[in-house]
Design an enzyme around this catalytic site. Structure first.
Site, mmCIF file in Angstrom:
data_model
loop_
_atom_site.group_PDB
_atom_site.id
_atom_site.type_symbol
_atom_site.label_atom_id
_atom_site.label_comp_id
_atom_site.label_asym_id
_atom_site.label_seq_id
_atom_site.Cartn_x
_atom_site.Cartn_y
_atom_site.Cartn_z
ATOM 1 N N TYR B 156 0.823 -1.213 0.000
ATOM 2 C CA TYR B 156 0.000 0.000 0.000
ATOM 3 C C TYR B 156 0.854 1.259 0.000
ATOM 4 O O TYR B 156 1.999 1.234 0.443
ATOM 5 C CB TYR B 156 -0.972 0.015 1.191
ATOM 6 N N ARG B 166 4.685 0.560 0.827
ATOM 7 C CA ARG B 166 5.204 -0.496 1.695
ATOM 8 C C ARG B 166 5.104 -1.834 0.983
ATOM 9 O O ARG B 166 4.106 -2.102 0.314
ATOM 10 C CB ARG B 166 4.367 -0.607 2.980
ATOM 11 N N HIS B 169 3.432 -6.886 4.240
ATOM 12 C CA HIS B 169 4.092 -7.253 5.498
ATOM 13 C C HIS B 169 3.073 -7.560 6.578
ATOM 14 O O HIS B 169 1.921 -7.124 6.510
ATOM 15 C CB HIS B 169 5.014 -6.125 5.975
#
Lengths: 204, 251
Positions: B156, B166, B169
């Site tokens: 995102y 990012r 994760h």
């Protein structure tokens, strides 16, 4: 050649990020129905021994602004100075006191608040007594490795004066950054991440 | 919280190994802008552990609900499930001596398969999944192993530099046996090119430490016709033996 030590490296830390509440206090984040309650919201019950205290404070950045997306955890001994932990070998701690609390800073005021008891004194590694203190661990967006510090009590002057950890502080002018001030029926403990009043953080 | 003994093993009481602060990200990492005003600037006070850090809270398996380790179902309406690639995440929690750590509370949180978090301060336009909350937890078994089930989160965008994203994760919070072992980190996924473009990953100085946070696709643990698996081991600080500690009060 020598024999290898075969040690592993600790997993590297990463920031808790802006949405730490989803994982650690989902009810606070309005994710209801997954867990009954948020862990660490209640440290005491009716039978807990010791003097009840409230600790309120803010975590303040380098622009003098309180963090509204941080999370604090505290860890402390019971009223007799014993930890509720399997590694506590000096006897059983008060079963009505967890010793551990967790609180997100308020999304509007930026304050954390703990309802706990005043801890007893715990021996240092050489047997001398440390002054009553509470360990703080702070995480937030922008903090890459959780920050450890200690809160001592400003009104414990005699105990503080002989505390072997406080004695290690070279710049005496910084000692007050670790002292919670009496404030009404409780204590106020503000944590400054930067600046003249930067709190002493521990590599421990 | 439970004060119940986790196992018949004698609890260890030695101090934890010094943390390698050159291995962890430093506090001040300007490529991750939020760290600039939130990074302490003065030297840390370095001390060997005292009882206050050697001890730590312990959580009993009794706090864990049936669905706590199943993010596909723990927020879903009855009979429904979260949308996204179904995965198992499993691994071993060890300390730096290579010993499995039992009774470790792991709490995890993540975005949904579209990269959207269920949080009031989150504004990414990807849709919320009505059946996905994004939190879960489990406790390691007597040998330090854990597993849980979830959907693979999406990457995102986030407000840092103009076009920062990012990598996919999962956030992990970990309690070892002593408060000095307390750790928060993130797990990344093998083969994700976004890992090497992320300013938050880049706060970690060394490639080896980043690879240590990258979970391997684990085809052996994959459940046929159900879920792929990723293996993510976590290492906590090791600790000294107390045999030769010079303590006034003895061991």
């Amino acid at each position: 050649m020598v024999q290898p030590l075969d040690r592993l490296k600790e997993s590297a830390s990463q920031t808790a990020g802006p949405y730490v509440h989803i994982g650690l206090t989902p009810n606070f984040a309005e994710i209801g129905g997954v867990y009954e309650g948020d862990l660490g919201t209640s440290m005491v019950n009716d039978k807990t021994r010791g003097e009840r205290i409230t600790i309120v404070g803010s975590i303040i950045d380098g622009a003098n602004t309180p963090l509204k997306d941080a999370l604090a955890e505290i860890w402390q001994a019971d009223a007799d100075g014993r930890y509720n932990s399997p590694a506590e070998m000096r006897g059983s701690a008060d079963p009505n006191f967890t010793g551990w609390g967790r609180c997100p800073t308020d999304m509007t005021s930026g304050e954390f608040r703990f309802e706990t008891i005043k801890p007893g004194r715990v021996p240092f590694n050489d047997g001398r007594l440390m002054a009553p203190h509470i360990t703080f661990w702070i995480v937030a967006r922008g903090i890459n490795l959780g920050l450890m510090t200690r809160m001592y009590f400003a009104d414990e002057e005699a105990a503080n004066a002989e505390d072997p950890v406080l004695a290690r502080v070279e710049h005496r002018v910084r000692v007050p950054t670790l002292l919670a001030q009496k404030d009404g029926n409780g204590y106020r403990f503000d944590i400054h991440l930067q600046g003249e009043k930067e709190t002493i953080f521990f590599d421990i | 919280m439970s004060s119940a003994t986790l196992s018949n093993r004698k609890p260890e009481t030695g101090a934890f190994f010094q943390r390698d602060l050159d291995w962890h990200p430093p506090a001040f990492t300007p490529q991750y802008k939020t760290s600039v005003l939130r990074s302490p600037q003065k030297a840390l006070l370095s001390l060997d552990n005292t009882l206050s850090e050697i001890t730590g809270p312990v959580f009993g398996h009794n706090i864990i609900g049936d669905l706590d380790g199943d993010l596909i179902h723990n927020f879903a309406k009855s009979g429904e499930s979260a949308i996204g690639p179904r995965i198992i995440v499993h691994g071993h929690v060890l300390d730096e001596r290579g010993k499995g750590v039992d009774g470790v509370l792991l709490e995890f949180w993540q975005a949904n398969a579209g990269g959207r978090y269920r949080h009031k301060k989150e504004g990414y336009l990807a849709a919320l999944d009505p059946n996905f909350g994004g939190c879960g937890r489990t406790i390691t078994d007597e040998n330090g192993y854990y597993s849980f089930r979830t959907v693979q989160p999406g990457p995102y965008p986030w407000p840092n530099r103009v076009n920062d994203w990012r990598p996919a994760h999962i956030h992990f919070s970990i309690f070892g046996h002593g408060f000095a072992q307390r750790l928060i980190t993130q797990m990344y996924f093998e083969g994700d090119p976004m890992i090497w473009q992320c300013p938050i990953v880049d706060t970690i100085p060394g490639r080896e430490a980043i690879e240590g946070l990258t979970a391997a696709l684990d085809r052996q643990a994959t459940i046929p016709m159900d879920a792929r698996a990723y293996k993510f081991d976590i290492v906590l600080r090791g600790r000294r033996s107390t045999l030769f500690e010079n303590r006034k009060e003895g061991n």
